[in-house]
Design an enzyme around this catalytic site. Structure first.
Site, PDB file in Angstrom:
ATOM      1  N   GLY A 209       0.822  -1.207   0.000  1.00  0.00           N
ATOM      2  CA  GLY A 209       0.000   0.000   0.000  1.00  0.00           C
ATOM      3  C   GLY A 209       0.853   1.252   0.000  1.00  0.00           C
ATOM      4  O   GLY A 209       2.014   1.219  -0.410  1.00  0.00           O
ATOM      5  N   ALA A 210       0.264   2.392   0.450  1.00  0.00           N
ATOM      6  CA  ALA A 210       0.919   3.704   0.361  1.00  0.00           C
ATOM      7  C   ALA A 210       1.417   3.884  -1.078  1.00  0.00           C
ATOM      8  O   ALA A 210       2.588   4.164  -1.335  1.00  0.00           O
ATOM      9  CB  ALA A 210       2.053   3.833   1.377  1.00  0.00           C
TER      10      ALA A 210
ATOM     11  N   HIS B 172       2.322   4.874  -4.842  1.00  0.00           N
ATOM     12  CA  HIS B 172       2.840   6.060  -5.533  1.00  0.00           C
ATOM     13  C   HIS B 172       2.945   5.741  -7.022  1.00  0.00           C
ATOM     14  O   HIS B 172       2.582   4.634  -7.460  1.00  0.00           O
ATOM     15  CB  HIS B 172       4.183   6.495  -4.918  1.00  0.00           C
ATOM     16  CG  HIS B 172       5.166   5.378  -4.783  1.00  0.00           C
ATOM     17  ND1 HIS B 172       5.728   4.735  -5.865  1.00  0.00           N
ATOM     18  CD2 HIS B 172       5.683   4.764  -3.689  1.00  0.00           C
ATOM     19  CE1 HIS B 172       6.555   3.799  -5.439  1.00  0.00           C
ATOM     20  NE2 HIS B 172       6.542   3.783  -4.118  1.00  0.00           N
TER      21      HIS B 172
ATOM     22  N   GLY C 148       5.303   4.858  -8.798  1.00  0.00           N
ATOM     23  CA  GLY C 148       6.071   3.646  -9.103  1.00  0.00           C
ATOM     24  C   GLY C 148       5.155   2.424  -9.130  1.00  0.00           C
ATOM     25  O   GLY C 148       5.238   1.580 -10.029  1.00  0.00           O
ATOM     26  N   HIS C 149       4.246   2.349  -8.150  1.00  0.00           N
ATOM     27  CA  HIS C 149       3.290   1.235  -8.140  1.00  0.00           C
ATOM     28  C   HIS C 149       2.365   1.316  -9.359  1.00  0.00           C
ATOM     29  O   HIS C 149       2.038   0.298  -9.969  1.00  0.00           O
ATOM     30  CB  HIS C 149       2.426   1.284  -6.866  1.00  0.00           C
ATOM     31  CG  HIS C 149       3.183   1.078  -5.595  1.00  0.00           C
ATOM     32  ND1 HIS C 149       3.365   2.068  -4.656  1.00  0.00           N
ATOM     33  CD2 HIS C 149       3.815  -0.017  -5.093  1.00  0.00           C
ATOM     34  CE1 HIS C 149       4.051   1.594  -3.632  1.00  0.00           C
ATOM     35  NE2 HIS C 149       4.345   0.338  -3.870  1.00  0.00           N
TER      36      HIS C 149
ATOM     37  N   GLY D 194       9.176  -3.710  -8.597  1.00  0.00           N
ATOM     38  CA  GLY D 194       9.987  -2.568  -9.023  1.00  0.00           C
ATOM     39  C   GLY D 194      11.481  -2.856  -8.900  1.00  0.00           C
ATOM     40  O   GLY D 194      11.919  -3.542  -7.984  1.00  0.00           O
ATOM     41  N   GLU D 195      12.238  -2.297  -9.833  1.00  0.00           N
ATOM     42  CA  GLU D 195      13.704  -2.442  -9.767  1.00  0.00           C
ATOM     43  C   GLU D 195      14.310  -1.638  -8.632  1.00  0.00           C
ATOM     44  O   GLU D 195      15.472  -1.815  -8.300  1.00  0.00           O
ATOM     45  CB  GLU D 195      14.341  -1.968 -11.084  1.00  0.00           C
ATOM     46  CG  GLU D 195      14.292  -2.988 -12.184  1.00  0.00           C
ATOM     47  CD  GLU D 195      15.068  -2.566 -13.405  1.00  0.00           C
ATOM     48  OE1 GLU D 195      15.464  -1.372 -13.489  1.00  0.00           O
ATOM     49  OE2 GLU D 195      15.278  -3.415 -14.284  1.00  0.00           O
TER      50      GLU D 195
ATOM     51  N   ASP E  41      13.832  -1.933  -5.579  1.00  0.00           N
ATOM     52  CA  ASP E  41      14.273  -2.967  -4.627  1.00  0.00           C
ATOM     53  C   ASP E  41      14.968  -4.059  -5.435  1.00  0.00           C
ATOM     54  O   ASP E  41      14.419  -5.150  -5.650  1.00  0.00           O
ATOM     55  CB  ASP E  41      13.068  -3.515  -3.863  1.00  0.00           C
ATOM     56  CG  ASP E  41      12.443  -2.452  -2.986  1.00  0.00           C
ATOM     57  OD1 ASP E  41      12.931  -2.216  -1.883  1.00  0.00           O
ATOM     58  OD2 ASP E  41      11.465  -1.822  -3.444  1.00  0.00           O
TER      59      ASP E  41
HETATM   60  O1  PAF Z   1       8.280  -4.336  -2.049  1.00  0.00           O
HETATM   61  C1  PAF Z   1       7.316  -4.448  -1.250  1.00  0.00           C
HETATM   62  O2  PAF Z   1       6.437  -3.588  -1.182  1.00  0.00           O
HETATM   63  C2  PAF Z   1       7.237  -5.663  -0.344  1.00  0.00           C
HETATM   64  O3  PAF Z   1       8.506  -6.093   0.045  1.00  0.00           O
HETATM   65  C3  PAF Z   1       6.436  -6.822  -0.966  1.00  0.00           C
HETATM   66  C4  PAF Z   1       7.102  -7.361  -2.224  1.00  0.00           C
HETATM   67  C5  PAF Z   1       5.026  -6.360  -1.300  1.00  0.00           C
HETATM   68  C6  PAF Z   1       6.325  -7.983   0.034  1.00  0.00           C
HETATM   69  O4  PAF Z   1       5.693  -7.594   1.208  1.00  0.00           O
END
Ligand code: PAF
Length: 283
Positions: free
Chosen positions: A35-36, A38, A40-41, A152-153, A155
């Site tokens: 959640g939260a 942005h 990027g999501h 996302g890249e 992470d």
């Molecule tokens: O990247 C994230 O937001 C979290 O690590 C994920 C992949 C949703 C797992 O909780």
């Protein structure tokens, strides 16, 4: 106006919804989130929509990936605006289990991975992290049975870990990474950016600037160590404490000391005030 997504909070309801999709031979993409949301999501969701007929977004703040000293309690939770954004993007289903549904009493299983999960980057500073991520992502994959999943890249190590896990466990899901979305000044979008004070926010783009500057020096053939040290100085001079600033092989995450050793990724994790930021770029 796209239809609002179906909000699903229980496993039986999720199974019924998925059976309906499968009966229609839909291809299902999952975008796992905490959640939260942005931009990027939203980029992940848009790519998922282009690649699959149906898109599920999971929203679950996963306690298992936070150490007791970390920000699980204060992690931003913006449910209403998240659902509004997902509705605007035409997402079909939001999977929003509570902690008891995800980890019922007696839960005793953990997915523990090696390889990229033990590369000595995030795992060195957050030893609990990948066990929590792989366990919850493994569960999300088992629950939603997606054909495709998008991460996302930003992470970068997480992307490698989840990709490896999906392959190793034959989960039948194709994991795809998407380019980091940045603010205009280069700061990588992150749900944790809201923690930054105005002063810290002003300093934060240095992470991207330092990586770009270092990449430029490396491409120009500068001494590898000197270029890396120069990048680190830029970051610490801006007020950050470095956890790491490293050059790694972009596929294996093995340490690298020359551009000749393979595709190179620069990865940084640094703390300012109470906020820890991570970022990375390809060289
Ligand atoms: O990247 C994230 O937001 C979290 O690590 C994920 C992949 C949703 C797992 O909780």
């Amino acid at each position: 106006m796209p239809r609002p997504p179906m909000i699903v909070r229980t496993l039986p309801a999720l199974r019924r919804a998925l059976d309906g999709l499968r009966a229609r031979k839909a291809t299902v993409a999952l975008v796992p989130t905490m959640g939260a949301l942005h931009d990027g999501h939203v980029a992940l969701v848009r790519l998922a929509k282009r690649r699959a007929s149906n898109v599920i977004v999971s929203i679950f703040v996963n306690p298992a990936q936070f150490a007791p000293t970390e920000d699980f309690g204060s992690y931003p939770r913006t449910w209403k605006s998240d659902v509004a954004r997902l509705a605007a993007e035409g997402v079909d289903l939001v999977w929003n289990p509570d902690v008891k549904t995800m980890y019922p009493a007696g839960f005793a299983t953990k997915i523990q991975t090696e390889g990229p999960a033990t590369a000595g980057l995030e795992d060195r500073f957050r030893p609990h992290f990948f066990g929590g991520v792989t366990t919850v992502v493994g569960k999300l994959f088992a629950q939603t049975r997606p054909d495709l999943a998008f991460f996302g890249e930003k992470d970068f190590q997480q992307l490698k870990v989840v990709t490896r896990m999906a392959r190793d466990l034959d989960l039948g899901v194709k994991v795809t990474g998407t380019t980091t979305v940045r603010e205009r000044d280069g700061l990588a979008m992150s749900s944790r950016n809201v923690y930054l004070s105005p002063q810290e926010r002003a300093a934060a783009p240095v992470l991207y600037r330092a990586m770009k500057e270092t990449a430029k020096r490396l491409r120009a053939g500068d001494n590898f160590e000197a270029a890396m040290a120069g990048g680190a100085v830029l970051i610490t001079e801006a007020g950050f404490t470095l956890d790491y600033f490293e050059a790694r092989h972009a596929e294996t995450l093995a340490p690298i000391a020359s551009l000749k050793d393979g595709p190179v990724r620069l990865l940084v994790a640094a703390r300012i005030g109470k906020t820890r930021l991570i970022d990375n770029i390809g060289v």
